[in-house]
Write an enzyme that holds these catalytic residues in place. Sequence first.
Site, mmCIF file in Angstrom:
data_model
loop_
_atom_site.group_PDB
_atom_site.id
_atom_site.type_symbol
_atom_site.label_atom_id
_atom_site.label_comp_id
_atom_site.label_asym_id
_atom_site.label_seq_id
_atom_site.Cartn_x
_atom_site.Cartn_y
_atom_site.Cartn_z
ATOM 1 N N GLY A 75 -42.438 49.620 57.444
ATOM 2 C CA GLY A 75 -41.312 50.533 57.289
ATOM 3 C C GLY A 75 -40.947 50.823 55.851
ATOM 4 N N GLY B 72 -42.621 52.556 53.671
ATOM 5 C CA GLY B 72 -42.989 53.896 53.219
ATOM 6 C C GLY B 72 -44.451 54.094 52.895
ATOM 7 C CB SER C 16 -47.537 55.815 57.153
ATOM 8 O OG SER C 16 -48.070 54.596 57.616
ATOM 9 C CE1 TYR C 17 -42.150 60.705 51.586
ATOM 10 C CE2 TYR C 17 -42.300 61.704 53.765
ATOM 11 C CZ TYR C 17 -41.923 61.779 52.432
ATOM 12 O OH TYR C 17 -41.344 62.927 51.946
ATOM 13 C CG ASP D 204 -50.992 53.411 55.957
ATOM 14 O OD1 ASP D 204 -50.478 54.229 56.732
ATOM 15 O OD2 ASP D 204 -50.352 52.462 55.459
ATOM 16 N N GLY E 262 -48.445 46.243 57.854
ATOM 17 C CA GLY E 262 -47.288 45.655 57.203
ATOM 18 C C GLY E 262 -47.588 44.305 56.586
#
Lengths: 414, 604
Positions: free
Chosen positions: A100, A102, A104-105, A248, A251
Amino acid sequence: MAGASVKVAVRVRPFNSRETGRNAKCVIQMQGNTTCISNPKQPKDGAKNFTFDYSYWSHTTVDDPSFASQRQVYKDIGEEMLLHAFEGYNVCIFAYGQTGAGKSYTMMGKQEPGQEGIIPQLCEDLFQRTGENTDPDLTYSVEVSYMEIYCERVRDLLNPKSQGTLRVREHPILGPYVEDLSKLAVTGFTDIRDLMDAGNKARTVAATNMNETSSRSHAVFTIVFTQKRRDQMTSLDTEKVSKISLVDLAGSERADSSGAKGTRLKEGANINKSLTTLGKVISALAEMQSSKKRKSDFIPYRDSVLTWLLKENLGGNSRTAMIAALSPADINYEETLSTLRYADRAKQIRCNAVINEDPNAKLIRELKAEVERLRNLLFSQGLQELQQQQWHRWCRGFDPLPAAAGPHSQWDHA
Amino acid sequence: MASLSSDEWRAICDKFTNAQNLTEVESRNDPENDPFRSKYKARELLREIYCSLKSFEVSEGEEDGGGESAGLRAAKLGAVEYYLGVNHVDTEELSAGQEHLMNCMKLLGRCSVSSENVSLFIHVRNQLGILWAGRDETETAQGFLETAESIYQHYMKEDGSPPTDMTEYFTTEEKLLTHQERTKRFELAYTHTMYYLAQVYKNLGQTERAATYCHSTLQRQLQLNQFNPMEWALNAATLSQYYITKGRYMEGRHCLSAATVISGLAGEVPSEATENERREQLRQKRAEIARCWIKYCLNLLQDAKKLLEDNIGELDTDRQDELKRARRGEEEEEEKGRKSALLFGSEDTFDSIASLEEKVRCLFPLDFTEARAVFLVGQNYVTQAKEYFQMDGYVTDHIEILQDHSALFRALAFFEEDLERRCKMHKRRVDMLEPICTDLNAQYYLMIRRQLMFELAETYSEMMDLKLTLANRQADTQSLDSHTIKKFNHLCSASAKYFQMFLDSLCSPEGKVPEHLEEEVLRPALVARFRVARLHSRLISSSPSVQLDNLNRSLENYKYVVQYCETHPEAATTVETELELSKEMVGLLPLKINRLKARMAANN
């Protein structure tokens, strides 16, 4: 950019809904390429500072002059990598960080104007540049693969229905490859875009309390870029092939997201919970011990699939960049600090291949003797010649020597 | 338990059993896109148990004891906090997990250690150790784990009875565990403590201590019969490598022998993988153990060489005699050492392990016969390892094995007195590595090819020197026959060729020589230039123009070294001796060249 070391950037995002819902405070500040993080529970402690190649402040919005947009991140990092690929180098960009944060963003982004990540921008740029080519002797070809590594199993995202897990192998001519992985030729940006979309949909995404779209796996998007040049005079083709790997990572807080923690990328201080990882720990001991000895004296731990596939990117003929994604919130302080520390260590990653040299004491001794001999020989011969010259001068009644006679450099001996 | 009816209590026990089942069994079947489904459910159940216990406590507050001690009540509540803590950590909610684990600590803090709660005392500290280590707070982690260690040791000394397992807090009388099972689980918890401490010490750089804890972990696994044979074997083999890097060959050999014996026990253990996958895994792991054996033999030979060599790398016979004399005393030391060292195994395996150990020495080989014995053991393992790690499929591994094989030959050559045979050993190395160097893809295997090129260059150089020494020994005069000259030149050129290939590999894809040499290749690159220079000046030719050409090339390369170190002063420290000599040659060679030119001009 120094060849064998990794370029490291960190990027902090805005609060997400969970964080806003808990009235989270921002613990990150950035100044130039320095990032500081303050401990929310110990406000009296000084903030910890880290310096990177880039510190991207993306916590606010476009209106803020210090805001780092998707475009800026691409221009700084992605573009340079693309240029290296045109030169013929293999390149790798990977995104690391907590679920969470960021990643992948940054890597993929959203399909809205201004929100596209590095991968789509790089692909677009690639076709833009190849499209500008007017030289008929220069041709290009582009092939893409997209795979997912989940619990050490490899899945083809461009052919998700394929059964079982794909085997990872090495071939003497083809290099490291994934058996039966789809490698699709693309002729333009729309082709790549469609493949990316299809692949993204097939990714294993899970909903957990921490993040609605947690990525449980590593995703590796690979572009094989071939430039062929025909030499009109010889009619021979020369080819430059570069591999662009865009990764990517899963986590970082996952205990078994070991792809990022293989022996090539230095281990963090994490403890492996399960005794099944005892081997890895033991192996690290040998490695630490051997700083005095040659690194080839032991066998390194069998790397995870990811590091094995990417190990060529940590060598001399490739370029690697890492972007660490950060959450700004105080409730994630420990994980964010851990990411910063990892990124800090990444700055020092170098390729591990070492040239072992035989000791050359014997050679040195021989050469020293040769130097002695040579000196004596030339000196004594020179002395003879000097005597001869002096004799001739005397014979001629001290006439000066003709300019061209004898080697002049004799007495220029430094 | 007077207040809670037996029904209510049973309900709590059932909930607990469900929660355990969800966490340990059901969760394995959770789909990839909802991986924590079962654990979230388990969490709810645990919360309910917590509330029930809490409310019971409140109503029972005034009574004393009431059927169970305050200690036990605290332990039960603490256990629920513990399980909630682990649940949160497993679902990536680390801060919440920490909170629950600390609550557990607080509850236990009011009690003293007893057989009713010691297991929980240890488990909660294990978990906190892991948590803090994950945040890079290694000293904090160390604190928790070392406390767990001393609690265990103290308990075993003072009490030692099989302690209550945490799962028993919520079971009915009939389902209580046997003493044996209790002990087993308790010991396993402590094995984990040792393992986590090993990691913490490793992270703190205390490798010696870490290795001891790894060794103990392995030992305990065998003793308690809580191990997967193949995994255990591989770990023991890996541990041998640590010992080898410290020159402790006896321990290393013991680890490897134990690894080989235990790996033989694998095959019956059921696993989740398919039959093919399993067999493949077994073969791979056995091959990896073989590779560890190769390293053992190689390192033993190389360390022996270091002890025996003089200052130019030849065998020093005086030192050899000295060491042989000293060794007679050492063999007795070895016996004593074995007894005090930590031995692996159980009754059945002690003997098989010992008999494997007898097949290879652990003391340094001091002459050719002894060295050859070690070499043969190593070569045998090379063959084994290559069977699995074939070129097609495992390029890097295959080549590393070949490099080890080449190194085995090189080490053995040191002990070989007959120069002709020595030369043949080097020829074997060339024959092994040369075809590979040519066939590999240059881009993907850049690093490996560089290593091979450098090694081939050095090996050819070695052979060249040997040929010359042989020839000079045979003839009393300095003159060499044309056959020898041809052979010499061939070896000399081959050596130069590979050094040059190495240098070419440093260039950019366009073929440009790098202006700046990276740290890892700095010294090898400068040394390669230096060697090329030297080799060119040694080429033998009767034609003056060829001689001139060779000398010019030689000078060119010496100049490069000097110039590079001038523009990059930091490089000078890596090649001090070579630089000094290069400077000399840059000064002297032009004189030689000019002399040659003058002679050529005079003859025309």
